[in-house]
Design an enzyme around this catalytic site. Structure first.
Site, PDB file in Angstrom:
ATOM      1  N   TYR A   1      41.649  51.156  58.090  1.00  0.00           N
ATOM      2  CA  TYR A   1      41.110  50.488  59.274  1.00  0.00           C
ATOM      3  C   TYR A   1      42.004  50.654  60.494  1.00  0.00           C
ATOM      4  O   TYR A   1      41.522  50.750  61.619  1.00  0.00           O
ATOM      5  CB  TYR A   1      40.851  48.999  58.994  1.00  0.00           C
ATOM      6  CG  TYR A   1      39.585  48.786  58.197  1.00  0.00           C
ATOM      7  CD1 TYR A   1      38.355  49.225  58.711  1.00  0.00           C
ATOM      8  CD2 TYR A   1      39.594  48.191  56.952  1.00  0.00           C
ATOM      9  CE1 TYR A   1      37.190  49.075  57.994  1.00  0.00           C
ATOM     10  CE2 TYR A   1      38.432  48.025  56.222  1.00  0.00           C
ATOM     11  CZ  TYR A   1      37.230  48.460  56.747  1.00  0.00           C
ATOM     12  OH  TYR A   1      36.082  48.310  56.046  1.00  0.00           O
TER      13      TYR A   1
ATOM     14  N   GLU B   1      41.949  49.259  26.997  1.00  0.00           N
ATOM     15  CA  GLU B   1      41.209  49.857  28.116  1.00  0.00           C
ATOM     16  C   GLU B   1      40.250  48.872  28.774  1.00  0.00           C
ATOM     17  O   GLU B   1      40.279  48.688  29.976  1.00  0.00           O
ATOM     18  CB  GLU B   1      40.423  51.098  27.649  1.00  0.00           C
ATOM     19  CG  GLU B   1      39.508  51.642  28.754  1.00  0.00           C
ATOM     20  CD  GLU B   1      38.744  52.897  28.383  1.00  0.00           C
ATOM     21  OE1 GLU B   1      39.061  53.520  27.346  1.00  0.00           O
ATOM     22  OE2 GLU B   1      37.823  53.256  29.133  1.00  0.00           O
TER      23      GLU B   1
ATOM     24  N   ASP C   1      38.720  53.684  24.560  1.00  0.00           N
ATOM     25  CA  ASP C   1      37.508  54.293  24.019  1.00  0.00           C
ATOM     26  C   ASP C   1      37.872  55.653  23.428  1.00  0.00           C
ATOM     27  O   ASP C   1      38.850  56.273  23.851  1.00  0.00           O
ATOM     28  CB  ASP C   1      36.481  54.541  25.137  1.00  0.00           C
ATOM     29  CG  ASP C   1      35.799  53.250  25.589  1.00  0.00           C
ATOM     30  OD1 ASP C   1      35.833  52.256  24.825  1.00  0.00           O
ATOM     31  OD2 ASP C   1      35.238  53.250  26.704  1.00  0.00           O
TER      32      ASP C   1
END
Lengths: 574, 362
Positions: free
Chosen positions: B94, B190, B242
């Site tokens: 910004y 995870e 995973d």
């Protein structure tokens, strides 16, 4: 079920042919015309108007040029109401001797052009008298011809009709008048017609005539609206084409037989050597040998069968191409000048091909192209077709020119084109075929026939102007790229100096000095030298559309290369 | 000799650029190439070490925008450090909106330039005054974190067993934290979903461990936290993700040895003592887990890993596992263990894993 074919029961009757013979009679020329008007360009009222203007203007131009006079032609169309129009064509040409006027304007198939082989606008000598007859048939009124052959001669005004049963001119009235012109001819024909604007209008025909004849001034008064002037762009007269003997390869059987019938030479040998181009004694002998006809045969003793043998013999004999200096092209410069005069564009290119031969007829193809400016970018390009300096307005699809354009690859020259069609883009393409004999697909002379030699030449001409266009578009693209780059540099230069000022606490003088040096550093890295850029800007600058001056991420190759290293598909780092 | 401060470095490099421009020479800045092709792995060192490939950015007509942005970013950093202020990555984006034409259109652009500057100075972006948005990760279990109360300056003891069904959030900077624990190991997880399950059933009590939820690829703060904790208390780190290439290569590999993208800081942000717990391709077979077919991007990631990742090249076991996965053409999520009962993961899977280190991957 089968039906048996039984012999006619009335065998004792007279042969049917005798009955039919009663109905057979000579058809008048008017009847023939009535039934075949489409062949002569009088298919409908709109076209009749155009054809009449066209025939009269073509005749005027041919006459002026033969007399080496710069043509200035007045065309006026007066709306007389009730679909009747008066067409007035007035030239400043050599005029016509009084005795010739009736035959030229009121006898079909009379003229000087039919019996010769020479590049000229009209070919059959049928045109203007057909217009006179059409006017007479639709309005009942005679044509009015005014002509004067020089300041010391009187001007004559003759009202003419055509006897439609005998094809003979009828002089209705004839008088000497005072005329403001020292020499010239004025034709007035009343006819039934329809005046429309658009691609096949009188307006368009005159505009294209002005383009293809840059030495002509046309003053045109349409039925409505103000006068239109097409002013000549050059005082240079076209070179007078030479008349040549026909070449054996271009002769058809019918014509050969007619020539044999009319010749004054007494043997086939001398007929061949004297009435054809490129036939010497040796070649004539060879033709005779190949035809198995004796060279000493008198031409009037040659039968149809023998003539056919001679045709075969000609085919078997190797004959040198006809001379090509009989063609008078417009010329590379003038053809471009003519286009510039009437079409407002940003780029023009033109070319005149060397003469070549199809079927024993020499011809030259010329092309000119206009690109950009205000021409519509999203439409098929405009095609202007010309044969011997005459605009061809009808049957564009059937013309060899259109076929050549559609089968040329314009994408490589920077135009859009889908396979086998006319390209898209802000372009006017002008093609001119000059020849002693332009082969048309029909008598109305509206489309050039598809001879492979002609298509090949047209395509070569298109490629020549296409390459010029491609070069131009490339240069333009590069320039706009460069200009964008200059914008790009200016846009970010101050941010470099701002940041350095902030970090190094530079004073304003130091900052200004930094910016000056920075500009030098950045301009060094550009591919085009500053001086060249100035040149380019001067030549192309006003023509460039700077729509994309708001470049943010300009597609620069170096930058791309640099960022490739940063990319790694499987890496993620928060 | 005192080390050159960041503002001094910025001034020195900018000064060089200024001098070169005045001499009308093309200025150039160089930074290490941020890519897997510019790191090597040695298990004795334990992290991806930066090679000496550099890329340079020369100021030309085409690079002027990026060049301006890099200098602007440097100027901003100098101000931040000098005024002892910070700006988040988003805030920085910004701030650039004041830069006129040189502003960034997307945060990714400003992040990339920030990464460039970071690499150019070979420092951690926090040292430049820039901080990330994301919080570090969640902790539950047998751990007391000792922080400092920002009001009183006194020690603040945070007991991670006392968050009930919630969790302690790792702060953005972790260098000042101290730890007390008697846990046996750290379990880095995870997904937040799996973490919730283990917290709900106080698995940390059952297994005497510290649970950390990474929420995808661990942030630098999370990685640094785990590293400091593991170093400090000599704890093994077990990583539970995973069973897919993303879990293996993006999450686990980044946690353990760092990344190619920010290789100059891997030294501080790697966790060499991490071990991969699962789900391995072998687990998918052994536990008959329900699977999903590999997506094209997964296959690409595996091929890329086998071909280019120095970590995979170093460990044959990983290469084997990846090849096996390509053959199976299947992947399985942590939650797939629920196939055998919701608490199967606690009653069977994790205890089995702890017992048998043959099923781990290095």
């Amino acid at each position: 079920m089968q039906q048996k074919l039984t012999p006619d029961s009335n065998d004792d009757k007279k042969p049917i042919a005798l009955e039919l013979a009663k109905k057979q009679r000579e058809i008048s020329i008017a009847e023939f015309f009535e039934k075949n008007r489409h062949l002569l360009g009088f298919d409908n009222k709109k076209k009749a108007l155009l054809t009449t203007v066209k025939e009269a203007v073509d005749n005027s131009l041919d006459a002026c040029e033969e007399a080496s006079m710069l043509p200035e032609i007045i065309v006026e169309i007066i709306d007389m109401g009730n679909e009747r129009f008066r067409i007035v064509i007035e030239d400043n040409g050599p005029g016509i001797v009084k005795q010739q006027i009736p035959k030229i304007f009121a006898k079909l198939l009379y003229g000087s052009k039919f019996h010769r082989l020479k590049q000229s606008r009209g070919q059959q000598g049928i045109g203007i008298s057909a217009s006179v007859m059409y006017g007479q048939l639709t309005t009942g009124r005679p044509a009015k011809i005014t002509s004067r052959i020089g300041p010391s001669y009187p001007a004559y005004e003759i009202d003419l009709k055509l006897d439609t049963t005998t094809n003979q001119p009828l002089v209705i009235s004839e008088k000497e008048i005072d005329w403001h012109k020292e020499h010239g001819t004025r034709v007035e024909i009343d006819l039934e017609g329809q005046y429309l604007k658009g691609s096949q209008s009188v307006d368009e025909y005159l505009k294209q005539t002005a383009i293809i004849n840059p030495h002509v001034t046309l003053i045109y008064q349409p039925p409505q609206g103000s006068q239109i002037m097409f002013v000549r762009a050059t005082e240079e007269m076209p070179k007078q084409p030479k008349e040549i003997m026909p070449h054996p390869y271009g002769v058809e059987l019918g014509r050969l037989m007619k020539m044999l019938e009319h010749t004054e030479y007494r043997t086939l040998q001398s007929f061949l050597t004297n009435e054809f181009s490129r036939v010497g004694a040796g070649t004539a002998k060879e033709i005779c040998e190949n035809s198995a006809v004796l060279p000493s045969t008198p031409p009037d003793k040659i039968s149809r069968e023998m003539a056919e043998k001679i045709m075969e013999g000609i085919k078997k004999t190797k004959i040198m191409n006809p001379p090509t200096d009989c063609i008078s092209p417009i010329g590379k410069d003038l053809i471009e000048k003519g286009l510039k005069k009437e079409i407002n564009a940003e780029f023009y290119a033109s070319c005149t091909r060397p003469p070549v031969v199809y079927s024993g007829n020499p011809f030259i193809i010329e092309a000119a192209i206009a690109y950009g400016g205000n021409l519509p970018e999203d439409k098929p390009i405009e095609i202007l077709r010309f044969a011997n300096r005459v605009p061809l307005l009808y049957q564009q699809g059937a013309c060899a020119v259109t076929k050549s354009i559609a089968t040329t690859n314009w994408r490589s020259y920077g135009l859009k084109q889908s396979q086998g069609s006319v390209p898209i883009g802000g372009c006017v393409l002008q093609i001119h075929m000059a020849s002693v004999w332009v082969p048309f697909t029909s008598e109305a002379k509206e489309a050039i026939a598809h001879y492979p030699e002609i298509i090949k030449e047209i395509k070569l001409a298109l490629q020549e102007v296409g390459r010029e266009l491609g070069k131009y578009l490339n240069k333009k693209k590069r320039l706009s790229h460069e200009l964008n780059k200059v914008d790009y540099i200016s846009k970010y230069l101050t941010h470099v100096s701002d940041a350095l000022q902030e970090i190094l606490k530079l004073d304003p003088a130091e900052k200004t000095r930094l910016e000056e040096h920075l500009r030098v550093v950045l301009e060094k890295t550009r591919s085009v030298k500053k001086e060249d850029l100035e040149d380019l800007k001067r030549d192309y600058g006003p023509k460039l559309k700077r729509e994309d001056s708001d470049v943010d991420d300009y597609d620069f190759d170096e930058e791309k290369k640099g960022s490739e290293d940063d990319e790694e598909s499987s890496e993620e780092e928060l | 000799m005192a080390e050159e401060t960041v503002p001094d470095k910025i001034k020195r490099i900018s000064g060089n650029i200024y001098d070169e421009i005045i001499k009308e020479e093309k200025p150039e800045v160089s930074m290490p190439l941020r890519s897997l092709s510019n790191v090597t792995y040695d298990d004795k060192i334990g992290y991806f070490e930066l090679d000496n490939k550099f890329k340079s950015r020369t100021l030309t007509a085409s690079t002027v925008k990026t060049f301006a942005q890099t200098l602007k970013m440097m100027a901003l950093s100098k101000v931040l450090v000098e005024t002892d202020d910070i700006a988040t990555k988003r805030e920085t984006y910004y701030v650039s909106k004041n830069w006129g034409e040189a502003r960034f259109h997307e945060q990714v652009e400003s992040d990339t330039v920030m990464d460039d500057v970071e690499a150019m100075f070979m420092v951690n972006r926090e040292q430049l005054g820039f901080i990330p948005e994301e919080k570090g990760g969640d902790i539950a279990g047998k751990l007391v974190v000792i922080d400092i109360d920002s009001e009183t300056g006194k020690e603040l003891r945070i007991d991670c067993t006392k968050f009930g069904s919630g969790a302690y959030s790792i702060p953005i900077t972790v260098e000042h934290l101290k730890f007390e624990t008697n846990a046996k190991f750290i379990l880095a997880i995870e997904t937040a979903g799996m973490f919730q399950r283990l917290v709900k059933h106080t698995y940390w009590k059952q297994a005497n461990c510290i649970l950390i939820s990474m929420g995808g690829v661990p942030t630098r703060a999370c990685r640094r936290f785990i590293r400091r904790l593991a170093d400090d208390k000599k704890l093994p780190v077990y990583v539970f993700t995973d069973g897919d290439p993303y879990g293996f290569l993006n999450i686990y590999r980044t946690l353990k040895v760092g990344s190619g993208n920010a290789a100059h800081i891997n030294k501080y942000f790697c966790v060499p003592q991490a071990t991969f717990f699962g789900i391995t391709p072998q687990d998918i077979i052994d536990y008959k887990l329900p699977t999903h077919p590999l997506k094209e991007i997964d296959i690409k990631r595996i091929k890329d890993g086998i071909k280019n990742d120095p970590f995979v090249k170093h460990y044959k076991l990983w290469e084997k596992a990846l090849i096996e996965m390509t053959k199976m053409k299947k992947r399985a999520e942590q939650q797939a263990l629920a196939q055998h009962g919701l608490n199967f993961v606690m009653s069977n899977y994790l205890p089995d894993k702890l017992k048998n280190n043959k099923t781990w991957l290095p």
